[in-house]
Design a protein around this motif. Structure first.
Motif, mmCIF file in Angstrom:
data_model
loop_
_atom_site.group_PDB
_atom_site.id
_atom_site.type_symbol
_atom_site.label_atom_id
_atom_site.label_comp_id
_atom_site.label_asym_id
_atom_site.label_seq_id
_atom_site.Cartn_x
_atom_site.Cartn_y
_atom_site.Cartn_z
ATOM 1 N N GLY A 148 0.816 -1.207 0.000
ATOM 2 C CA GLY A 148 0.000 0.000 0.000
ATOM 3 C C GLY A 148 0.853 1.262 0.000
ATOM 4 N N ILE A 149 1.900 1.267 0.802
ATOM 5 C CA ILE A 149 2.792 2.424 0.845
ATOM 6 C C ILE A 149 3.482 2.629 -0.500
ATOM 7 N N VAL A 150 3.915 1.531 -1.136
ATOM 8 C CA VAL A 150 4.571 1.628 -2.447
ATOM 9 C C VAL A 150 3.601 2.176 -3.483
ATOM 10 N N LEU A 151 2.350 1.697 -3.476
ATOM 11 C CA LEU A 151 1.360 2.191 -4.432
ATOM 12 C C LEU A 151 1.066 3.677 -4.214
ATOM 13 N N VAL A 152 1.053 4.100 -2.961
ATOM 14 C CA VAL A 152 0.842 5.520 -2.671
ATOM 15 C C VAL A 152 1.992 6.348 -3.239
ATOM 16 N N ILE A 153 3.213 5.873 -3.052
ATOM 17 C CA ILE A 153 4.378 6.609 -3.559
ATOM 18 C C ILE A 153 4.324 6.723 -5.084
ATOM 19 N N ILE A 154 3.938 5.612 -5.749
ATOM 20 C CA ILE A 154 3.951 5.602 -7.215
ATOM 21 C C ILE A 154 2.788 6.401 -7.789
ATOM 22 N N PHE A 155 1.554 6.033 -7.374
ATOM 23 C CA PHE A 155 0.368 6.570 -8.046
ATOM 24 C C PHE A 155 -0.152 7.869 -7.430
ATOM 25 N N SER A 156 0.226 8.166 -6.209
ATOM 26 C CA SER A 156 -0.231 9.409 -5.579
ATOM 27 C C SER A 156 0.847 10.478 -5.561
ATOM 28 N N VAL A 157 2.036 10.088 -5.104
ATOM 29 C CA VAL A 157 3.104 11.074 -4.940
ATOM 30 C C VAL A 157 3.792 11.375 -6.273
ATOM 31 N N ASN A 158 4.251 10.326 -6.961
ATOM 32 C CA ASN A 158 5.021 10.537 -8.192
ATOM 33 C C ASN A 158 4.151 10.881 -9.396
ATOM 34 N N LEU A 159 3.099 10.091 -9.636
ATOM 35 C CA LEU A 159 2.265 10.301 -10.816
ATOM 36 C C LEU A 159 1.091 11.236 -10.560
ATOM 37 N N GLY A 160 0.611 11.287 -9.323
ATOM 38 C CA GLY A 160 -0.520 12.153 -8.996
ATOM 39 C C GLY A 160 -1.830 11.722 -9.616
ATOM 40 N N TRP A 161 -1.978 10.419 -9.906
ATOM 41 C CA TRP A 161 -3.193 9.938 -10.559
ATOM 42 C C TRP A 161 -4.339 9.685 -9.574
ATOM 43 N N LEU A 162 -4.006 9.191 -8.388
ATOM 44 C CA LEU A 162 -5.037 8.760 -7.446
ATOM 45 C C LEU A 162 -4.764 9.356 -6.066
ATOM 46 N N PRO A 163 -5.807 9.665 -5.310
ATOM 47 C CA PRO A 163 -5.621 10.168 -3.941
ATOM 48 C C PRO A 163 -5.150 9.054 -3.022
ATOM 49 N N SER A 164 -4.548 9.442 -1.922
ATOM 50 C CA SER A 164 -3.930 8.458 -1.031
ATOM 51 C C SER A 164 -4.635 8.291 0.293
ATOM 52 N N MET A 165 -5.498 9.222 0.686
ATOM 53 C CA MET A 165 -6.065 9.151 2.041
ATOM 54 C C MET A 165 -7.535 9.524 2.026
ATOM 55 N N GLY A 166 -8.249 8.986 3.013
ATOM 56 C CA GLY A 166 -9.647 9.339 3.205
ATOM 57 C C GLY A 166 -10.575 8.628 2.244
ATOM 58 N N ALA A 167 -11.871 8.891 2.414
ATOM 59 C CA ALA A 167 -12.891 8.298 1.551
ATOM 60 C C ALA A 167 -13.475 9.314 0.586
ATOM 61 N N GLY A 168 -12.973 10.540 0.615
ATOM 62 C CA GLY A 168 -13.497 11.578 -0.253
ATOM 63 C C GLY A 168 -12.518 12.722 -0.382
ATOM 64 N N PRO A 169 -12.850 13.720 -1.178
ATOM 65 C CA PRO A 169 -11.952 14.866 -1.375
ATOM 66 C C PRO A 169 -11.611 15.551 -0.060
#
Length: 317
Positions: A148-169
């Protein structure tokens, strides 16, 4: 079929009672005083005694259990020591969010696991089987919180495609069926689905590989039945055992997602349970554990009935 269902329900009642006793006792025998979270450090002995009386902690354990069960029968799980809010509202709101996450992960995991398992079983001992086996072992072995942490780093931090926290904006914990909210479900659902994919794939691979070597399969081919029809017979014979494994995995997805919900700040029962443990919130702990345990018991009942409906031999036995 109805009599089988009735017998299973009757057998479930003592199990549910035993689960309630274990949930109550495990929380009670844990070290520490739950009132330390809300009582001031300089509280007098009289103030502590009065607070214990408010929450019923001054009574013997059998009396506390009887009061707890009586309140549960009326739909009252008590009030949270930390927040003062009704436990039932907090627990069922969190369980709804966990169910959403668990079923989303199951929708991802079960079809992929079944497909990979049948593929490996059909091409047993081939390079396809070895690739699927490697994928399955990797899925079971990799810690899902690390993934989960790796996916957050890739898709949230680096690519910015998906949010990493919470259930909504904005880290909101309210859910709504729109794309802004569904984006928050993708990463935790994928992370949670990795382990069941490996387990289901390995189970189905073993079942399919064994069934394809049985004499009845050769007889079906000898009768001129097409490959697709033969595979449907194999799938039906494997369905009961595979369904049992998937039912257990669905219970795991609901009850075993504490770390995933913590990593993604998902407002589910696992996140609520971890907070209750750190705050030593006895009513909230008891209510959350009981609801999760009863869900697991209910899921086993549903799986047993579904197995009997798919395979009449189970009902006759």
């Amino acid at each position: 079929m109805f009599s089988y269902f009735l017998r299973r329900v009757i057998l479930m009642l003592p199990v549910a009672f035993g689960v309630s006793v274990i949930c109550f006792m495990l929380v009670q025998i844990a070290p520490g005083d739950p009132l330390t979270a809300i009582m001031p450090v300089d509280a007098t002995a009289d103030e502590q005694a009065a607070m214990r009386a408010v929450y019923g902690l001054d009574k013997p354990l059998p009396v506390q259990y009887a009061i707890w069960i009586g309140n549960l029968a009326q739909g009252d799980m008590g009030r949270s020591i930390a927040s003062g809010r009704p436990v039932a509202g907090e627990v069922f709101g969190a369980v709804n969010n966990s169910l959403l996450l668990a079923f989303s992960a199951a929708v991802i995991a079960f079809p992929i696991g079944i497909f990979l398992g049948f593929l490996a079983g059909y091409f047993r001992d081939s390079w396809i089987d070895r690739v699927v086996t490697a994928i399955s072992i990797a899925g079971v072995s990799v810690p899902n919180y690390w993934l989960g942490i790796v996916l957050v780093i890739i898709f949230s931090v680096n690519l910015g495609w998906l949010p990493s926290m919470g259930a909504g904006p904005g880290g909101s914990q309210d859910w709504s069926w729109d794309w802004l909210h569904m984006r928050h479900l993708v990463l935790p659902a994928v992370t949670l689905a990795v382990v069941p994919i490996g387990i289901v794939a390995r189970t189905v691979r073993a079942l399919a590989g064994d069934l394809l070597t049985q004499d009845f399969v050769q007889a079906l081919y000898a009768k001129g039945m097409s490959r697709g029809d033969v595979l449907r017979h194999v799938a039906r014979n494997a369905a009961a055992t595979a369904l049992s494994v998937m039912g257990l995995q669905l219970g795991y997805l609901l009850g075993g997602s504490i770390l995933i919900e913590t990593v993604f700040n998902w407002p589910g029962s696992g996140f609520l349970l971890s907070n209750a443990i750190f705050q030593r919130d006895l009513p909230l702990l008891q209510g959350t554990i009981l609801v999760l345990a009863l869900f697991f018991v209910g899921m086993n009942l549903i799986v047993d009935v579904a197995q009997a409906a798919i395979d009449p031999r189970i009902k006759r036995s």
